[in-house]
Scaffold this motif. Sequence first.
Motif, PDB file in Angstrom:
ATOM      1  N   ALA A 126       0.813  -1.217   0.000  1.00 55.91           N
ATOM      2  CA  ALA A 126       0.000   0.000   0.000  1.00 55.91           C
ATOM      3  C   ALA A 126       0.846   1.265   0.000  1.00 55.91           C
ATOM      4  CB  ALA A 126      -0.936   0.008   1.206  1.00 55.91           C
ATOM      5  N   VAL A 127       2.143   1.153   0.271  1.00 63.08           N
ATOM      6  CA  VAL A 127       3.003   2.341   0.319  1.00 63.08           C
ATOM      7  C   VAL A 127       3.055   2.985  -1.061  1.00 63.08           C
ATOM      8  CG1 VAL A 127       5.334   3.202   0.747  1.00 63.08           C
ATOM      9  CG2 VAL A 127       4.377   1.413   2.214  1.00 63.08           C
ATOM     10  N   GLY A 128       2.664   4.253  -1.144  1.00 62.51           N
ATOM     11  CA  GLY A 128       2.660   4.969  -2.410  1.00 62.51           C
ATOM     12  C   GLY A 128       1.426   4.737  -3.252  1.00 62.51           C
ATOM     13  N   ASP A 210       3.239   7.487   1.442  1.00 68.77           N
ATOM     14  CA  ASP A 210       4.247   7.163   0.439  1.00 68.77           C
ATOM     15  C   ASP A 210       5.603   6.996   1.125  1.00 68.77           C
ATOM     16  OD1 ASP A 210       5.258   9.733   0.913  1.00 68.77           O
ATOM     17  OD2 ASP A 210       4.315  10.584  -0.872  1.00 68.77           O
ATOM     18  N   ALA A 211       6.630   6.720   0.330  1.00 64.47           N
ATOM     19  CA  ALA A 211       7.953   6.432   0.898  1.00 64.47           C
ATOM     20  C   ALA A 211       8.506   7.631   1.657  1.00 64.47           C
ATOM     21  CB  ALA A 211       8.908   6.009  -0.214  1.00 64.47           C
ATOM     22  N   GLY A 212       8.284   8.838   1.151  1.00 61.54           N
ATOM     23  CA  GLY A 212       8.761  10.024   1.839  1.00 61.54           C
ATOM     24  C   GLY A 212       8.099  10.203   3.192  1.00 61.54           C
ATOM     25  N   GLU A 213       6.826   9.893   3.265  1.00 59.06           N
ATOM     26  CA  GLU A 213       6.108  10.027   4.531  1.00 59.06           C
ATOM     27  C   GLU A 213       6.532   8.968   5.546  1.00 59.06           C
ATOM     28  OE1 GLU A 213       2.137  12.159   2.666  1.00 59.06           O
ATOM     29  OE2 GLU A 213       2.377   9.976   2.581  1.00 59.06           O
ATOM     30  N   LEU A 214       6.990   7.814   5.054  1.00 57.69           N
ATOM     31  CA  LEU A 214       7.573   6.835   5.974  1.00 57.69           C
ATOM     32  C   LEU A 214       8.716   7.463   6.767  1.00 57.69           C
ATOM     33  CD1 LEU A 214       7.889   3.457   4.010  1.00 57.69           C
ATOM     34  CD2 LEU A 214       6.535   3.859   6.068  1.00 57.69           C
ATOM     35  N   ARG A 248       8.531  -8.095   4.999  1.00 58.03           N
ATOM     36  CA  ARG A 248       9.596  -7.564   5.867  1.00 58.03           C
ATOM     37  C   ARG A 248      10.804  -7.134   5.039  1.00 58.03           C
ATOM     38  NH1 ARG A 248      13.819  -9.910   9.341  1.00 58.03           N
ATOM     39  NH2 ARG A 248      14.113  -8.486  11.088  1.00 58.03           N
ATOM     40  N   GLU A 249      11.171  -7.924   4.050  1.00 56.52           N
ATOM     41  CA  GLU A 249      12.306  -7.564   3.193  1.00 56.52           C
ATOM     42  C   GLU A 249      12.003  -6.303   2.385  1.00 56.52           C
ATOM     43  OE1 GLU A 249      13.107 -10.965   0.816  1.00 56.52           O
ATOM     44  OE2 GLU A 249      13.742 -12.221   2.505  1.00 56.52           O
ATOM     45  N   GLU A 250      10.787  -6.195   1.864  1.00 50.35           N
ATOM     46  CA  GLU A 250      10.413  -5.013   1.086  1.00 50.35           C
ATOM     47  C   GLU A 250      10.470  -3.760   1.942  1.00 50.35           C
ATOM     48  OE1 GLU A 250       6.576  -5.755  -0.509  1.00 50.35           O
ATOM     49  OE2 GLU A 250       7.244  -7.339  -1.879  1.00 50.35           O
ATOM     50  N   MET A 251       9.937  -3.846   3.162  1.00 48.88           N
ATOM     51  CA  MET A 251       9.924  -2.669   4.032  1.00 48.88           C
ATOM     52  C   MET A 251      11.331  -2.315   4.492  1.00 48.88           C
ATOM     53  SD  MET A 251       7.907  -0.343   5.077  1.00 48.88           S
ATOM     54  CE  MET A 251       6.316  -1.125   4.773  1.00 48.88           C
ATOM     55  N   ALA A 252      12.156  -3.316   4.764  1.00 51.08           N
ATOM     56  CA  ALA A 252      13.533  -3.052   5.187  1.00 51.08           C
ATOM     57  C   ALA A 252      14.282  -2.257   4.120  1.00 51.08           C
ATOM     58  CB  ALA A 252      14.253  -4.364   5.478  1.00 51.08           C
ATOM     59  N   ALA A 253      13.981  -2.514   2.844  1.00 48.83           N
ATOM     60  CA  ALA A 253      14.649  -1.796   1.759  1.00 48.83           C
ATOM     61  C   ALA A 253      14.241  -0.328   1.712  1.00 48.83           C
ATOM     62  CB  ALA A 253      14.327  -2.461   0.425  1.00 48.83           C
ATOM     63  N   ARG A 254      13.082   0.010   2.284  1.00 50.59           N
ATOM     64  CA  ARG A 254      12.608   1.395   2.288  1.00 50.59           C
ATOM     65  C   ARG A 254      13.081   2.182   3.511  1.00 50.59           C
ATOM     66  NH1 ARG A 254       7.252  -1.197   1.126  1.00 50.59           N
ATOM     67  NH2 ARG A 254       6.816  -0.951  -1.098  1.00 50.59           N
ATOM     68  N   LEU A 255      13.562   1.482   4.520  1.00 52.87           N
ATOM     69  CA  LEU A 255      13.902   2.118   5.793  1.00 52.87           C
ATOM     70  C   LEU A 255      15.404   2.227   5.967  1.00 52.87           C
ATOM     71  CD1 LEU A 255      11.363   0.238   8.124  1.00 52.87           C
ATOM     72  CD2 LEU A 255      11.089   2.477   7.025  1.00 52.87           C
ATOM     73  N   PRO A 256      15.857   3.103   6.872  1.00 48.73           N
ATOM     74  CA  PRO A 256      17.293   3.176   7.161  1.00 48.73           C
ATOM     75  C   PRO A 256      17.829   1.825   7.608  1.00 48.73           C
ATOM     76  CG  PRO A 256      16.142   5.043   8.130  1.00 48.73           C
ATOM     77  CD  PRO A 256      15.085   4.115   7.615  1.00 48.73           C
TER      78      PRO A 256
END
Length: 341
Positions: A126-128, A210-214, A248-256
């Motif tokens: 759902a991100v973005g 979206d990714a920026g708001e994360l 989890r892998e997808e979200m880890a790629a979006r986070l620091p």
Amino acid sequence: MFSDLFKKLLYASGALGAYHRWRNARTLTVIMFHRVLSPDDPRWARCDPDYTLRADLFRQCLEFFTAHYNMVDVQAVLRARRGEGVLPDRALLITFDDGWRDNVDFALPALRSLGLPSLMFVVSDAVGRREAFYQERIVGAWRQGRLDAAGLAQGLQRVGAPPAEMPSDNGIATLRRLIGHVERLEATVRTRLLADLAECLDDGTRQMIDAGELHSLLEGGVAIGLHGKTHTPMTAATDLDAELGGAREEMAARLPADRPPTTMSFPHGRFDDAIAQRARDAGYELVFTSVPVINPTHDGRLGWLLGRLGFETDAVADPQGRFRPDLLALYLFRRPGRVLA
């Protein structure tokens, strides 16, 4: 009237607070929110009222929490789970499900103004994304008069999946029963139905973060966890590995790199013991449910499977929409405590 007066007096007397300080001393209460909106926001007219709290009531809830609990962040909970620390008495953690954009617009400013941490469980896919989940879009179209229960039933007929009985009214209870029917459809059939209804379901507004708001959330003290990959109930998922480890892998790629997601909650609250264990095996240290219990911490340690308490507007406000701390106290302070795992 007398019942209401008694509740108000019981709270004002301090008796409920004293009971809470005794009964819930060694506990972690986890609160579950979804959407937070102001009635003057265009999204208010289309949201699902069962999962949306008015922005001013949300802030009053936060002020209530700070008066009766010791607020903690997820890192403190993780440390307690690992045996590296002990939670304070009457600990409380605020969580949000799904990843709604309105959480950035309304919840985050209130949290920041009070200096409160929280944890958001985000649906990876759902991100973005612009549109809301289909359940919310159906409710939104119904609230705006673009789709009624009969129209939804006719749509089900057109894709060859009619309900057992055609709706006799256009009430919200009837609509929710039909949404349940939509949820049980095979995925390709449901996709055809939603495509058939697309014109009335599309509200033209970006609903999800979206990714920026994360990153704005992280900077504002909101930790990020997972709420599955697609928002499919885990008990109905055809690819559980994708919903758990894949998300989890997808979200880890979006986070620091220093903030990998280590927590998750179950979409729609649905899980069983085997799914909970699969989540743990996928690398989630804390797994949150919608089981409405308070989590005991009597031995200084904490289980890995945690209950959460959610509530609707009528649990915190009177029929005129005024905040009622006595109602919230009666709801929260008396909830059962139980270790889930």
